[in-house]
Design a protein around this motif. Sequence first.
Motif, PDB file in Angstrom:
ATOM      1  N   SER A  72       0.705  -1.342  -0.042  1.00 14.23           N
ATOM      2  CA  SER A  72       0.230   0.030   0.014  1.00 14.23           C
ATOM      3  C   SER A  72       0.908   1.081  -0.126  1.00 14.23           C
ATOM      4  CB  SER A  72      -1.084  -0.035   1.284  1.00 14.23           C
ATOM      5  OG  SER A  72      -0.009   0.075   2.359  1.00 14.23           O
ATOM      6  N   GLY A  73       0.217   2.479  -0.347  1.00 14.26           N
ATOM      7  CA  GLY A  73       0.970   3.634  -0.223  1.00 14.26           C
ATOM      8  C   GLY A  73       1.526   4.053   0.994  1.00 14.26           C
ATOM      9  N   SER A  74       0.701   3.858   2.088  1.00 11.56           N
ATOM     10  CA  SER A  74       1.360   4.139   3.368  1.00 11.56           C
ATOM     11  C   SER A  74       2.603   3.179   3.800  1.00 11.56           C
ATOM     12  CB  SER A  74       0.304   4.349   4.289  1.00 11.56           C
ATOM     13  OG  SER A  74      -0.384   2.790   4.556  1.00 11.56           O
ATOM     14  N   THR A  75       2.280   2.006   3.422  1.00 16.11           N
ATOM     15  CA  THR A  75       3.501   0.986   3.590  1.00 16.11           C
ATOM     16  C   THR A  75       4.822   1.488   3.153  1.00 16.11           C
ATOM     17  OG1 THR A  75       1.815  -0.884   4.122  1.00 16.11           O
ATOM     18  CG2 THR A  75       4.273  -1.458   3.903  1.00 16.11           C
ATOM     19  N   ARG A  76       4.489   1.691   1.651  1.00 12.23           N
ATOM     20  CA  ARG A  76       5.552   2.017   0.706  1.00 12.23           C
ATOM     21  C   ARG A  76       6.535   3.204   1.442  1.00 12.23           C
ATOM     22  NH1 ARG A  76       3.103   2.328  -3.588  1.00 12.23           N
ATOM     23  NH2 ARG A  76       2.779   4.702  -3.489  1.00 12.23           N
ATOM     24  N   ASP A  77       5.724   4.265   1.595  1.00 12.99           N
ATOM     25  CA  ASP A  77       6.097   5.623   2.305  1.00 12.99           C
ATOM     26  C   ASP A  77       6.881   5.325   3.649  1.00 12.99           C
ATOM     27  OD1 ASP A  77       4.933   7.200   0.109  1.00 12.99           O
ATOM     28  OD2 ASP A  77       3.130   7.571   1.169  1.00 12.99           O
ATOM     29  N   LEU A  86      10.183   3.784   2.649  1.00  8.98           N
ATOM     30  CA  LEU A  86      11.068   4.818   2.052  1.00  8.98           C
ATOM     31  C   LEU A  86      11.590   5.734   3.271  1.00  8.98           C
ATOM     32  CD1 LEU A  86       9.234   5.427  -1.340  1.00  8.98           C
ATOM     33  CD2 LEU A  86      11.553   3.957  -0.945  1.00  8.98           C
ATOM     34  N   ASN A  87      10.705   6.389   4.083  1.00  8.06           N
ATOM     35  CA  ASN A  87      11.204   7.240   4.960  1.00  8.06           C
ATOM     36  C   ASN A  87      12.362   6.497   5.888  1.00  8.06           C
ATOM     37  OD1 ASN A  87       9.582   9.266   4.183  1.00  8.06           O
ATOM     38  ND2 ASN A  87       7.704   8.498   5.424  1.00  8.06           N
ATOM     39  N   ARG A  88      12.044   5.396   6.200  1.00 15.92           N
ATOM     40  CA  ARG A  88      13.143   4.650   7.102  1.00 15.92           C
ATOM     41  C   ARG A  88      14.570   4.539   6.497  1.00 15.92           C
ATOM     42  NH1 ARG A  88      11.166  -1.079   9.763  1.00 15.92           N
ATOM     43  NH2 ARG A  88      13.454  -0.510  10.399  1.00 15.92           N
ATOM     44  N   ILE A  89      14.438   4.404   5.241  1.00 15.31           N
ATOM     45  CA  ILE A  89      15.713   4.075   4.194  1.00 15.31           C
ATOM     46  C   ILE A  89      16.257   5.867   4.022  1.00 15.31           C
ATOM     47  CG2 ILE A  89      16.800   4.076   1.886  1.00 15.31           C
ATOM     48  CD1 ILE A  89      14.621   1.702   1.440  1.00 15.31           C
ATOM     49  N   ARG A  90      15.416   6.687   4.254  1.00 15.76           N
ATOM     50  CA  ARG A  90      15.853   8.119   3.843  1.00 15.76           C
ATOM     51  C   ARG A  90      16.634   8.371   5.213  1.00 15.76           C
ATOM     52  NH1 ARG A  90      10.705   9.290   1.607  1.00 15.76           N
ATOM     53  NH2 ARG A  90      11.082   9.305  -0.630  1.00 15.76           N
ATOM     54  N   ARG A  91      15.996   8.046   6.323  1.00 15.02           N
ATOM     55  CA  ARG A  91      16.736   8.216   7.660  1.00 15.02           C
ATOM     56  C   ARG A  91      17.882   7.704   8.019  1.00 15.02           C
ATOM     57  NH1 ARG A  91      11.187   7.968   9.361  1.00 15.02           N
ATOM     58  NH2 ARG A  91      11.491   5.940  10.154  1.00 15.02           N
ATOM     59  N   ALA A  92      17.875   6.684   7.561  1.00 14.80           N
ATOM     60  CA  ALA A  92      19.083   5.685   7.624  1.00 14.80           C
ATOM     61  C   ALA A  92      20.127   6.297   6.729  1.00 14.80           C
ATOM     62  CB  ALA A  92      18.939   4.134   7.212  1.00 14.80           C
ATOM     63  N   ASN A  93      19.983   7.039   5.529  1.00 11.04           N
ATOM     64  CA  ASN A  93      21.070   7.558   4.829  1.00 11.04           C
ATOM     65  C   ASN A  93      21.188   8.987   5.226  1.00 11.04           C
ATOM     66  OD1 ASN A  93      21.507   5.360   3.404  1.00 11.04           O
ATOM     67  ND2 ASN A  93      19.832   5.655   1.601  1.00 11.04           N
ATOM     68  N   GLY A  94      20.593   9.447   5.968  1.00  9.86           N
ATOM     69  CA  GLY A  94      20.625  10.781   6.342  1.00  9.86           C
ATOM     70  C   GLY A  94      20.033  11.751   5.266  1.00  9.86           C
ATOM     71  N   ALA A  95      19.224  11.328   4.583  1.00  9.96           N
ATOM     72  CA  ALA A  95      18.674  11.898   3.476  1.00  9.96           C
ATOM     73  C   ALA A  95      17.069  12.586   3.906  1.00  9.96           C
ATOM     74  CB  ALA A  95      18.417  11.074   2.141  1.00  9.96           C
ATOM     75  N   ARG A  96      16.566  13.512   2.934  1.00 11.31           N
ATOM     76  CA  ARG A  96      15.459  14.045   3.159  1.00 11.31           C
ATOM     77  C   ARG A  96      14.903  14.169   2.004  1.00 11.31           C
ATOM     78  NH1 ARG A  96      19.118  18.450   3.503  1.00 11.31           N
ATOM     79  NH2 ARG A  96      18.392  20.033   2.251  1.00 11.31           N
ATOM     80  N   PRO A  97      13.334  14.208   1.856  1.00  9.30           N
ATOM     81  CA  PRO A  97      12.857  14.306   0.503  1.00  9.30           C
ATOM     82  C   PRO A  97      13.195  15.699   0.004  1.00  9.30           C
ATOM     83  CG  PRO A  97      11.117  13.682   2.185  1.00  9.30           C
ATOM     84  CD  PRO A  97      12.467  14.062   3.056  1.00  9.30           C
TER      85      PRO A  97
END
Length: 224
Positions: free
Chosen positions: A2-7, A10-21
């Motif tokens: 689902s869209g919420s699960t995908r988001d 992706l947010n967890r991956i961004r946090r792990a990489n120190g990234a932001r949208p």
Amino acid sequence: MSGSTRDAVLNRIRRANGARPGDPERAKVVAERLGTAPRGIVPKRGQLPQEERVRLFLDMAEKANATVARVADYAELPEAVATFLREKNLPAELKLGADPRFADLDFSQTALSVTHGASDGDDLAALSHAMGGIAETGTLMLTSGPDNPTSLNFLPEYHVVAVAAEDVAGDMETLLAKLRETFGKGGMPRSVNFVTGPSRSADIEQTLLLGAHGPRSLHIVVVG
């Protein structure tokens, strides 16, 4: 997913990489990577003078069950194709596309009956022109279009492919760079096929079967 699960993922991956949208620095890195198309590690095997490169290409193509021939120029191509079909005891019938390098071919001195266009599946033999060859593997690169319809690569049982000696590169990376340079973004052909030898499969009892998913015979004619 689902869209919420995908988001959430992706947010967890961004946090792990120190990234932001919308991070402009990361967007810049991605744009530079896509724009420059850096080359990977290229083996030395194909990095040879042209004539040695062509010989390696022909050797590797034969190892992949293709047959090969060389002609000095395009004027000799019709007879080379006719000879191949005759030696295979095939009908003197040939289908080819609208490649401009074939426009001046004179088939009148052969017994061949030539038709043009895409294959409808009833053609036994076809002639195409490759954009290039890869010496280290004996592979052909064929681009789709009315000049060389993709159906000619897969539907006839006997496929003859001409390739200019000057277009035989040492490696795939060189041909991919030529592809980008020739067509550019937004103008790329719909498909690019890399063909190494005739179609074959050993899926059933590990028994090699030619013509499993395409031509049972590939004949390469190097011009020049």
